[in-house]
Scaffold this motif. Structure first.
Motif, PDB file in Angstrom:
ATOM      1  N   THR A 188      -0.976   2.509 -11.099  1.00 19.26           N
ATOM      2  CA  THR A 188      -2.259   2.598 -10.413  1.00 19.26           C
ATOM      3  C   THR A 188      -2.130   2.934  -8.930  1.00 19.26           C
ATOM      4  O   THR A 188      -3.097   2.829  -8.184  1.00 19.26           O
ATOM      5  CB  THR A 188      -3.037   1.276 -10.573  1.00 19.26           C
ATOM      6  N   GLY A 189      -0.945   3.332  -8.527  1.00 16.82           N
ATOM      7  CA  GLY A 189      -0.781   3.708  -7.123  1.00 16.82           C
ATOM      8  C   GLY A 189      -1.512   4.990  -6.764  1.00 16.82           C
ATOM      9  O   GLY A 189      -1.919   5.182  -5.618  1.00 16.82           O
ATOM     10  N   HIS A 214      -4.666   7.224  -6.623  1.00 12.60           N
ATOM     11  CA  HIS A 214      -6.072   6.823  -6.569  1.00 12.60           C
ATOM     12  C   HIS A 214      -7.024   7.990  -6.771  1.00 12.60           C
ATOM     13  O   HIS A 214      -6.639   9.150  -6.587  1.00 12.60           O
ATOM     14  CB  HIS A 214      -6.364   6.166  -5.210  1.00 12.60           C
ATOM     15  N   PHE A 245       0.822  -1.208   0.000  1.00 10.99           N
ATOM     16  CA  PHE A 245       0.000   0.000   0.000  1.00 10.99           C
ATOM     17  C   PHE A 245       0.862   1.267   0.000  1.00 10.99           C
ATOM     18  O   PHE A 245       0.453   2.308  -0.509  1.00 10.99           O
ATOM     19  CB  PHE A 245      -0.938   0.022   1.213  1.00 10.99           C
ATOM     20  N   ASP A 295      -8.047  -1.023 -10.247  1.00 10.50           N
ATOM     21  CA  ASP A 295      -6.741  -1.236 -10.881  1.00 10.50           C
ATOM     22  C   ASP A 295      -6.788  -2.410 -11.861  1.00 10.50           C
ATOM     23  O   ASP A 295      -5.813  -2.659 -12.574  1.00 10.50           O
ATOM     24  CB  ASP A 295      -5.668  -1.522  -9.815  1.00 10.50           C
ATOM     25  N   THR A 324       3.730   1.644  -1.422  1.00  6.83           N
ATOM     26  CA  THR A 324       4.552   1.796  -2.625  1.00  6.83           C
ATOM     27  C   THR A 324       3.703   1.880  -3.887  1.00  6.83           C
ATOM     28  O   THR A 324       4.231   1.844  -4.993  1.00  6.83           O
ATOM     29  CB  THR A 324       5.536   0.618  -2.749  1.00  6.83           C
ATOM     30  N   GLY A 325       2.395   1.960  -3.716  1.00  5.06           N
ATOM     31  CA  GLY A 325       1.522   2.039  -4.889  1.00  5.06           C
ATOM     32  C   GLY A 325       1.314   0.705  -5.564  1.00  5.06           C
ATOM     33  O   GLY A 325       0.879   0.646  -6.707  1.00  5.06           O
ATOM     34  N   ALA A 326       1.605  -0.380  -4.861  1.00  4.30           N
ATOM     35  CA  ALA A 326       1.519  -1.702  -5.463  1.00  4.30           C
ATOM     36  C   ALA A 326       0.269  -2.466  -5.036  1.00  4.30           C
ATOM     37  O   ALA A 326       0.145  -3.656  -5.311  1.00  4.30           O
ATOM     38  CB  ALA A 326       2.773  -2.516  -5.109  1.00  4.30           C
ATOM     39  N   GLY A 327      -0.648  -1.801  -4.391  1.00  4.88           N
ATOM     40  CA  GLY A 327      -1.914  -2.448  -4.057  1.00  4.88           C
ATOM     41  C   GLY A 327      -2.653  -2.838  -5.326  1.00  4.88           C
ATOM     42  O   GLY A 327      -2.355  -2.352  -6.417  1.00  4.88           O
ATOM     43  N   ARG A 382      -2.684   6.442 -14.491  1.00  2.00           N
ATOM     44  CA  ARG A 382      -3.300   5.136 -14.234  1.00  2.00           C
ATOM     45  C   ARG A 382      -3.526   4.339 -15.515  1.00  2.00           C
ATOM     46  O   ARG A 382      -3.291   3.131 -15.543  1.00  2.00           O
ATOM     47  CB  ARG A 382      -4.647   5.297 -13.502  1.00  2.00           C
TER      48      ARG A 382
END
Lengths: 262, 787, 161
Positions: C34-35, C37, B19, B29, B21-24, C28
């Motif tokens: 896609t980090g 939001h 979460f 997504d 690191t933007g890797a969620g 995105r």
């Protein structure tokens, strides 16, 4: 959003030219109000003309007459950081929206939009500032024209706002709990020639001057001079965040506090 | 305990890395090859007859693939309700049809009328504007009491009225309660509103439907707290897809707070359309759309009476509540004001006579369902506000009045059908008085007053029923599902473990805390254990995460499955050590023959299970994987005491929270850091309800608070640091971990704490204010001070 | 459609966009990053905060075209070069400053912008700076604490741990 093209001229004259050609164009400054509006599909321009790359209308300087001159394309953050000569104005800018909004939103965009709850109109009106456009100079008292309306002509661009710097001034904002816009904002400015008070957020007619309070403060610039003065709730905005009477009451409170802080 | 984190360790969360690191991997997504986009055309009127939906010109718009209307769903079921409440006469509730897309009528602003599937989102939206909808407006049914009047406009023409049910709990107690109130030395009465809220998880809802024609399998990726529940409801009741042909995946989910429990029309639509079009279909809600399509919370209007004898002992409570259901029955809606509310009306007190009446009402508003706490905040708010008012009327200390009436002996059977297994309310109150520094309040008040501010102190107790729920009990109360949970512990050959759990983590930190339990039981490093959740294809079954149930119910299933693993592993170890399995002890990852130094390591045993060369093959199957289902014997009953100090600006009415303290009893604690965080979050939402949040409609049914411009979300500068403590622990007596659940406590206990404090502040300045309805916005507080 | 080019987390990035393409959509959808939001449509929640030329902006309230030539930093660019968590990220993990993780990218980016401007902010300054970042999970306690810790404050005395 509906589809549109976007142009990013780098010179003011090019922006003016684009706005006057045959394509239905809309000006975009920081976009902090316009973009949410476009998302709701409440506007349908064929083309946006961005002022983002027009550097000549950005920046802060002091005029020959001592006025603080702020380029129309100057962001709130830059005003907050660079308007130290006019601390009440810098403080107002430092409290508009949030930090990310302040890094994009501009003084020219805010004034052209004239949201009845925006902060800047109160500063311009209370300061007796001059709004300079690509075409002319407009006195603050002539500029604002009710909710979301101004004296600007179609395609006219705010290039600069010239603020006479008062001897003392303060802005007091009471925030609407959700939007954090002004539920009531009062800007008080004391000049050698008199006191000007402008109120935002409250009136159904948009930003206005509270002339009775100005008169009361002219001879005695103290919160006590406002004793007994009040405004009627009639004509004030009434919504789920507060009645007209509440807003009228807050104007008195915020004016007192502004005078005390100035 | 394992060195780096068994039970009780404040282990940092492993899920944080992705979460941060933007890797969620959130549902939005996910983009599937060839996906189309859907935009829902929604009603802009609250109530109307839907005469016609003409899609002809919209069909011709660029990029349009197909436009669906209610007629396309004539042959599939509507959105089901998961609970049937029986009214005070023994009759079932009235239950309206809830079509996927509106047919014949529109019943709230936001009711979906048509769905445009197009190559791009903007094309779908363009085409939706070209659909011609013919609606005759009808009067909007908004006020609950007016909705029940004779001749009132009906939300649903085929029902006899706007009354969903009129519920009495317990009807047999009613006469005794009336008598106790008539004979009371003192009766305190309070009318209050528990206002409608919007859950507002920061991730808006998303659904992506996918279909594989070759094997006739559908997959739905969705922002859900409970993928198996969605699979069950949507598969069995809406679309008629058998479970083995339907997979529901809820990947990383950005908060739920109840609003992502329910099965929504958009999920059914995307699954249906993907099959119809043989390509993936994606819907992403905007925040504006969320405000008119996510189930909302609370919305109770209540009159409560508290009777006391001459010694200030509580003798009876009687309530009458109008509970707003909105336009349709959302999945859990009917049980929230009844079995999650009426059963908690004893609170922490030994009140012998209690009667609760609830009238659930249909209105032309967005459906209402469980929101963090769900029924229990409404119960707590009534009880704790009326006690506070009674203390003021009687001139007694509000803490003393509460202490005097605390339940002190357990188990305790309440007059509202539940049995508290354990608790110590005096201990939490003692702890509260310590951490809140009650003794120092007078000095702080004087300091505030010197600055021209009014300072108030408020206290509150709460109890909640969590660990939802014993299936047989809830079945008897009208639930159409069981509320057990399940876990599979899969031990791999090298000793690493995957635990497939039915609970879904969308902020609760299960990926960290659940392995702590298994690691403790096996004596191995938690890093050898991973949790798998959120995918019906990968986990055995599960009823999901809500009602503070994950650890108490699913965690218990995990314990049971792990116990089975240990039992089997001991047999294998016994064979390897040439001993009896009764003599095998497992400690720190070593199997030892008791009283000897003969041992074999965890990894050697797990390897033997998969390479069964030297193996008790006649008695023990190869492999090491076990599943357990766990159905709780009772609810769990977390309880606590909260205190708040506020300052009120007498000139503007603005309230600021100066101090907040929470002393909770959650039973045993697995990860105290996560527990603190859960309480903080609940407090933030509860303070939001008390001071800021309100979902408001006008008389015509238009939503006045349809964005964050008007719906006031709590921000960082609206709240203080909180003092929280959970050192008072009376472990749950009936689940193997002794845990109770902590997810909702903060949201349940805090609203009355704040309101009690504001009333105290105003009374300290001589204002005769006994109650203000939430939210205590500046304008409302100022208005109250005007008399 | 037109072409836009910018630098994202130190690497050049370009793509075909429409006039209406928002910066967050470019990140995105065009770049698959896609980090960042999207949590609202009124420029308030802050889940989309990124840095453009060193300044925090809401990527949902800025057109991609306006970032032509700009230097953009997103949450994907906040870790150390060896992949370990950066100081602010690590403080968020150490102090449990996130739960569901959805607001987290914006929180971290706002925190980084704050600390760049004001390396030693007070609690009040932190709370004020986060006006444009909404979190629904944490009650803000541990977010504020994490940022204080990242700034080097001793947070051991803050209530409740």
């Amino acid at each position: 959003m509906y589809a549109f093209d976007i142009e990013r001229p780098t010179r003011l004259t090019d922006a003016v030219k684009l706005l006057s050609d045959a394509t239905d164009s809309q000006l975009i400054a920081g976009g902090q109000t316009l973009i949410p509006t476009l998302k709701q599909r409440l506007a349908m321009p064929e083309r946006l003309v961005s002022l983002g790359a027009v550097d000549e209308i950005k920046g802060i300087c002091t005029g020959d007459d001592g006025a603080l001159c702020i380029g129309g394309g100057t962001t709130h953050a830059d005003v907050a950081a660079g308007a130290g000569a006019y601390p009440a104005l810098a403080g107002l800018a430092a409290n508009i929206g949030d930090p990310a909004v302040r890094n994009r939103g501009t003084i020219g965009g805010s004034l052209a939009n004239n949201d009845p709850s925006a902060c800047y109109p109160s500063a311009v009106l209370a300061s007796g500032a001059t709004v300079v456009t690509n075409a002319r100079q407009i006195a603050a008292d002539d500029f604002f024209d009710g909710l979301f309306a101004t004296n600007l002509e179609e395609g006219e661009i705010i290039t600069e706002v010239r603020f006479p710097v008062p001897d003392a001034a303060a802005y007091m904002k009471f925030e609407q709990p959700a939007s954090r816009f002004a539920l009531v904002g009062v800007f008080v400015a004391r000049f050698s020639g008199g006191v000007r008070i402008a109120v935002t957020g409250a009136s159904e007619e948009g930003v206005f001057r509270w002339s009775e309070a100005e008169a009361a403060l002219a001879g005695n610039f103290s919160a006590g001079a406002l004793d007994g003065l009040s405004l009627s709730g009639d004509g004030m905005i009434s919504d789920l965040h507060g009645s007209g009477d509440y807003r009228a009451h807050l104007i008195s409170v915020m004016t007192r506090r502004a005078v005390a802080a100035a | 305990m394992p060195a780096d984190g068994g039970i009780g360790a404040a282990t940092p969360r492993r899920e944080d890395v992705r979460f941060l690191t933007g890797a969620g991997n959130y549902t939005d997504d996910i983009n599937l090859k060839g996906q189309a986009y859907v935009h829902f055309l929604r009603s802009d009127v609250a109530h109307g007859t839907l005469n016609n939906v003409d899609t002809a010109s919209a069909e011709e718009m660029p990029g349009v693939i197909r436009i669906f209307t209610g007629e396309d769903f004539a042959d599939v079921g509507g959105i089901p309700c998961g609970w049937q409440v029986t009214d005070k006469h023994g009759e079932p509730m009235q239950e309206p049809a809830h079509p996927v897309l509106a047919r014949g009528k529109v019943c709230h602003v936001g009711d979906p009328i048509a769905a445009v599937v197009a190559e791009t989102y903007e094309q779908a939206r363009d085409a939706a504007e070209a659909i011609e909808v013919d609606i005759d407006d009808l009067p909007a049914v908004m006020d609950m009491k007016a909705a029940l009047a004779d001749g009132a406009t009906k939300v649903h023409d085929d029902l006899s009225s706007n009354l969903c049910y009129d519920w009495g709990f317990i009807e047999d107690n009613k006469a005794a309660v009336g008598e106790a109130i008539a004979n009371a030395a003192h009766v305190t009465t309070l009318e209050l509103v528990n206002q409608r809220l919007v859950a507002n998880p920061m991730e808006p809802r998303v659904a992506v439907g996918d279909y594989h024609r070759a094997n006739d399998e559908s997959t739905l990726y969705t922002t859900s707290q409970n993928p198996h529940v969605i699979r069950l409801l949507m598969g069995a009741f809406v679309l008629g897809i058998p479970e083995h042909k339907l997979r529901v995946v809820a990947p990383d989910v950005g908060g739920g707070f109840g609003s992502k429990i329910y099965h929504y029309a958009e999920e059914a639509f995307c699954t249906f359309a993907a099959r119809a079009l043989n390509r993936p279909v994606k819907w992403t809600s905007s925040r504006s759309e969320a405000f008119i399509s996510d189930a909302q919370g609370r919305d109770h209007v209540t009159k409560i009476e508290l009777a006391l004898d001459a010694d200030n002992n509580f003798t009876a409570i009687r309530t009458e509540t109008y509970a707003n259901m909105g336009a349709y029955l959302s999945t859990f809606a009917p049980c929230v004001p009844t079995y999650l509310h009426g059963t908690l009306m004893a609170g922490n007190y030994k009140t012998p006579n209690i009667y609760v009446n609830v009238k659930a009402v249909f209105t032309n508003t967005v459906p209402v369902d469980a929101y963090r706490g769900a029924g229990r905040p409404e119960a707590t708010y009534q009880i704790e506000r009326v006690i506070d008012k009674a203390a003021r009327e009687l001139g007694v200390d509000p803490i003393a009045l509460r202490r005097q009436n605390f339940i002190t002996e357990f188990p305790y059977a309440t007059p509202v059908a539940v049995e508290y297994d354990t608790g110590d309310y005096t201990a939490t109150m003692d702890k509260l008085e310590e951490i809140a520094d009650v003794a120092g309040f007078a000095a702080r008040r004087a300091e505030s007053e010197a600055r021209g501010k009014l300072r108030g102190f408020g206290v509150n107790c709460y109890i909640e029923a969590c660990g939802i729920a014993p299936s047989a009990l809830v079945g008897a109360l009208g639930a159409r599902a069981g509320l057990y949970d399940a876990a599979t512990v899969r031990v791999n050959a090298t000793g690493s473990i995957s635990v497939m759990v039915g609970a879904h983590s969308h902020g609760q930190g299960h990926e960290t805390s659940f392995p702590q339990v298994v690691a403790e039981m096996l004596g191995i490093d938690p890093s050898m254990i991973d949790i798998v959740h959120g995918d019906t294809a990968r986990i055995p079954f599960g009823m999901g995460t809500y009602g503070s149930r994950s650890l108490a119910v699913c965690g218990s299933a995990m314990v049971r499955a792990t116990e089975k693993i240990i039992a089997k592993a001991k047999k294998i170890a016994a064979h390897m050590l040439e001993a009896s399995d009764a003599d095998i002890e497992l400690k720190d990852g070593q199997f030892t023959v008791a009283g000897t130094d003969k041992s074999v390591a965890w990894g050697d045993v797990t390897l033997a299970a998969y390479v069964p060369h030297n193996y008790p093959i006649e008695d023990v199957e190869p492999g090491l994987e076990e599943t357990a289902f766990y159905d709780p014997a009772n609810f769990t009953y977390p309880a606590g005491a909260y205190a708040c100090e506020v300052e009120v600006d007498p000139e503007t009415g603005k309230v600021t929270i100066e101090r907040f303290a929470a002393a909770d009893d959650f039973g045993n604690i697995i990860n105290p850091m996560i527990v603190d965080g859960q309480v903080h979050g609940g407090l933030g939402q509860g303070i939001g309800q008390a001071l800021l949040e309100s979902c408001a409609y006008d008389e015509s049914g238009q939503l006045l608070t349809g964005s964050y411009m008007d719906y006031a979300m709590p921000r960082a500068d609206d709240v203080p640091f909180y003092a929280v403590d959970h050192s008072c622990q009376t472990p749950c007596t009936h689940n193997p971990l002794g845990v109770k659940g902590c997810g909702e406590a903060g949201a349940i206990g805090s609203p009355p704490t704040v309101v009690n404090a504001v009333v105290d502040a105003l009374q300290s300045a001589g204002h005769n204010v006994t109650h203000i309805d939430m939210p205590l916005s500046p304008s409302r507080v100022w208005q109250a001070m005007q008399g | 459609m037109s072409q836009v080019s910018m630098t994202v987390n130190g690497k050049s990035a370009s793509g075909e966009i429409e006039g209406r393409t928002l910066l967050v959509e470019f990140l995105r959808e065009n770049l698959g990053m896609t980090g960042t939001h999207v949590g609202c449509d009124t420029s308030q929640c802050g889940a989309c905060v990124v840095h453009v030329d060193g300044k925090a902006v809401k990527a949902c309230t800025m057109f991609a075209a306006e970032a032509e030539g700009a230097n953009v930093t997103t949450i994907e660019g906040m870790a150390n070069e060896d992949g370990s968590l950066g100081t602010i990220q690590q403080a968020f993990q150490d102090h449990h400053g996130l739960q569901c993780g959805f607001c987290t990218p914006g929180m971290v980016m706002s925190a980084a912008a704050l600390l760049a401007d004001n390396p030693n902010p007070s609690e009040v300054e932190i709370r004020d700076y986060l006006e444009g970042n909404i979190c629904r999970c944490t009650g803000y306690h541990n977010i504020v604490k994490a940022i204080m810790a990242a700034a080097g404050h001793d947070v051991s005395k803050i209530a409740a741990e």
